[in-house]
Write a protein that holds these residues in place. Sequence first.
Motif, PDB file in Angstrom:
ATOM      1  N   GLN A  69       0.805  -1.219   0.000  1.00 34.21           N
ATOM      2  CA  GLN A  69       0.000   0.000   0.000  1.00 34.21           C
ATOM      3  C   GLN A  69       0.839   1.271   0.000  1.00 34.21           C
ATOM      4  N   ALA A  70       2.135   1.130  -0.220  1.00 35.78           N
ATOM      5  CA  ALA A  70       3.028   2.293  -0.324  1.00 35.78           C
ATOM      6  C   ALA A  70       2.835   3.266   0.837  1.00 35.78           C
ATOM      7  N   GLY A  71       2.859   2.713   2.030  1.00 44.25           N
ATOM      8  CA  GLY A  71       2.714   3.557   3.205  1.00 44.25           C
ATOM      9  C   GLY A  71       1.338   4.166   3.382  1.00 44.25           C
ATOM     10  N   GLY A  72       0.326   3.589   2.727  1.00 48.65           N
ATOM     11  CA  GLY A  72      -1.039   4.099   2.836  1.00 48.65           C
ATOM     12  C   GLY A  72      -1.438   5.052   1.736  1.00 48.65           C
ATOM     13  N   VAL A 106     -11.859  -0.463 -11.757  1.00 52.86           N
ATOM     14  CA  VAL A 106     -11.401   0.643 -10.936  1.00 52.86           C
ATOM     15  C   VAL A 106      -9.979   0.335 -10.511  1.00 52.86           C
ATOM     16  N   SER A 107      -9.154   1.360 -10.355  1.00 50.09           N
ATOM     17  CA  SER A 107      -7.802   1.204  -9.829  1.00 50.09           C
ATOM     18  C   SER A 107      -7.192   2.585  -9.658  1.00 50.09           C
ATOM     19  N   VAL A 108      -6.860   2.910  -8.423  1.00 45.04           N
ATOM     20  CA  VAL A 108      -6.180   4.178  -8.168  1.00 45.04           C
ATOM     21  C   VAL A 108      -4.858   4.216  -8.910  1.00 45.04           C
ATOM     22  N   GLU A 109      -4.138   3.096  -8.882  1.00 43.18           N
ATOM     23  CA  GLU A 109      -2.794   3.055  -9.465  1.00 43.18           C
ATOM     24  C   GLU A 109      -2.829   3.216 -10.983  1.00 43.18           C
ATOM     25  N   VAL A 110      -3.794   2.566 -11.648  1.00 41.40           N
ATOM     26  CA  VAL A 110      -3.908   2.723 -13.099  1.00 41.40           C
ATOM     27  C   VAL A 110      -4.329   4.140 -13.447  1.00 41.40           C
ATOM     28  N   GLY A 128     -20.057   3.391  -0.882  1.00 43.95           N
ATOM     29  CA  GLY A 128     -19.331   2.905   0.281  1.00 43.95           C
ATOM     30  C   GLY A 128     -18.472   3.955   0.944  1.00 43.95           C
ATOM     31  N   GLN A 129     -17.708   3.498   1.937  1.00 48.18           N
ATOM     32  CA  GLN A 129     -16.820   4.371   2.693  1.00 48.18           C
ATOM     33  C   GLN A 129     -15.497   4.495   1.939  1.00 48.18           C
ATOM     34  N   ARG A 130     -15.394   5.458   1.077  1.00 51.49           N
ATOM     35  CA  ARG A 130     -14.242   5.588   0.180  1.00 51.49           C
ATOM     36  C   ARG A 130     -13.598   6.967   0.329  1.00 51.49           C
ATOM     37  N   ASP A 131     -13.325   7.325   1.589  1.00 52.75           N
ATOM     38  CA  ASP A 131     -12.713   8.624   1.850  1.00 52.75           C
ATOM     39  C   ASP A 131     -11.253   8.492   2.262  1.00 52.75           C
ATOM     40  N   ASP A 132     -10.639   7.347   1.966  1.00 51.85           N
ATOM     41  CA  ASP A 132      -9.239   7.135   2.291  1.00 51.85           C
ATOM     42  C   ASP A 132      -8.343   7.883   1.302  1.00 51.85           C
ATOM     43  N   ALA A 133      -7.061   7.982   1.625  1.00 47.99           N
ATOM     44  CA  ALA A 133      -6.120   8.758   0.805  1.00 47.99           C
ATOM     45  C   ALA A 133      -6.027   8.262  -0.638  1.00 47.99           C
ATOM     46  N   PRO A 134      -5.955   6.946  -0.901  1.00 46.84           N
ATOM     47  CA  PRO A 134      -5.879   6.510  -2.301  1.00 46.84           C
ATOM     48  C   PRO A 134      -7.107   6.912  -3.124  1.00 46.84           C
ATOM     49  N   HIS A 135      -8.290   6.740  -2.563  1.00 51.64           N
ATOM     50  CA  HIS A 135      -9.487   7.157  -3.307  1.00 51.64           C
ATOM     51  C   HIS A 135      -9.472   8.664  -3.571  1.00 51.64           C
ATOM     52  N   ARG A 136      -9.089   9.430  -2.580  1.00 55.83           N
ATOM     53  CA  ARG A 136      -9.055  10.886  -2.770  1.00 55.83           C
ATOM     54  C   ARG A 136      -8.073  11.259  -3.870  1.00 55.83           C
ATOM     55  N   LEU A 137      -6.950  10.554  -3.944  1.00 55.16           N
ATOM     56  CA  LEU A 137      -5.971  10.816  -5.000  1.00 55.16           C
ATOM     57  C   LEU A 137      -6.594  10.589  -6.377  1.00 55.16           C
ATOM     58  N   ALA A 138      -7.283   9.468  -6.530  1.00 54.62           N
ATOM     59  CA  ALA A 138      -7.909   9.175  -7.822  1.00 54.62           C
ATOM     60  C   ALA A 138      -8.947  10.220  -8.184  1.00 54.62           C
ATOM     61  N   TYR A 139      -9.753  10.625  -7.214  1.00 59.00           N
ATOM     62  CA  TYR A 139     -10.785  11.619  -7.492  1.00 59.00           C
ATOM     63  C   TYR A 139     -10.165  12.972  -7.852  1.00 59.00           C
ATOM     64  N   ASP A 140      -9.075  13.323  -7.188  1.00 66.20           N
ATOM     65  CA  ASP A 140      -8.410  14.594  -7.492  1.00 66.20           C
ATOM     66  C   ASP A 140      -7.891  14.631  -8.925  1.00 66.20           C
ATOM     67  N   MET A 141      -7.413  13.500  -9.429  1.00 71.00           N
ATOM     68  CA  MET A 141      -6.804  13.452 -10.759  1.00 71.00           C
ATOM     69  C   MET A 141      -7.820  13.338 -11.875  1.00 71.00           C
TER      70      MET A 141
END
Length: 343
Positions: A69-72, A106-110, A128-141
């Motif tokens: 998870q690359a440090g979360g 779906v994939s944050v990394e892709v 769902g509960q998708r407010d973690d840092a990886p999901h936020r990163l994908a939404y920002d991009m």
Amino acid sequence: MRIGYYVHHHGRGHATRAGVIGRAAAARDHAVTFLGSGPLPETADDPRLEAVVLPRDDQRQDAPFRDAQAGGALHWAPLGGGYAQRACRIAQWVHSQAPDVVVVDVSVEVAALVRLLGVPVVVVTQPGQRDDAPHRLAYDMAAALLAPWPPGVGLDAHLEPWRDALFEVGGLTRFDGACATSHRVPSQEAVGVFLVGGEGWDDPTLPDVVRAATPEVRWRTPSTAPGATPIETLLAQADVVVTHAGQNAIADVAAFGAPAVVVAQRRPFDEQATMGRCLAATGIARVVPVESGADEVARATGRALAEVARRGRGPVGAGWRAWRTEEAAQRAVDVVEGACRAP
């Protein structure tokens, strides 16, 4: 326009949704390439569709999956193993085909990789509960967030910071325009249908318990075996459907307006529990909470059958019409086209 569509390998739901959107895009003469390492949509019957099979990056024999998870910061980016090969294959495709836009489901990394390669990304979002840092990163991009549910049903609270990029297109189903409820063939017996995802029921006794409690019902389970009755025929005939709360199953039931008992299953990020609460709160369907057992499902099914006997099956009800399955795939393609043109 050339569209890439990344399909997550887990289960068949992502591939089903990709096929719905991809075929609608191809009908507008767009070239669509599906990329993934699991099930992918059929492409042989349409020259505008193609598939690229990616190497797996989750095989236990390949790597110990250190710091996956690359440090979360990410969901899946293990050190070593097959991850580099997979990422390179995606990058090679982007470089050689120069897509105008890539849908990621779906994939944050892709999503991050494709955006780093200079291609706009449409991220398919989920309940769902998708407010973690990886999901936020994908939404920002994302150039756009494509939500496969209708507006106003309460599934979008976690997406409020990205409201301007969010498009709630309605339930995406293979059966848009194919609803046969108005042509239902009367039957001397009640017909019930079980819709279960690839992971099965959390409680494997559920079908047997429901059957035992409803001996007057002829229960059917869709099958892909040769000669099996098509799922659309079963849904058109059903007096009641007992279904999990996956997005595709809900959209299929909605398309046919079938009376339903929705049984939320335990899934990551509380996806189905959230969907169940939404359907219950809006009164669209009868919902059994995720913590309930098979006996409660049987009781809810009995109540649903009694209501059908009292009111009749009828055409698609106002509740399921609110799921907006009609033309949802066209609205999804509008989103993809708009993301390509976005500044």
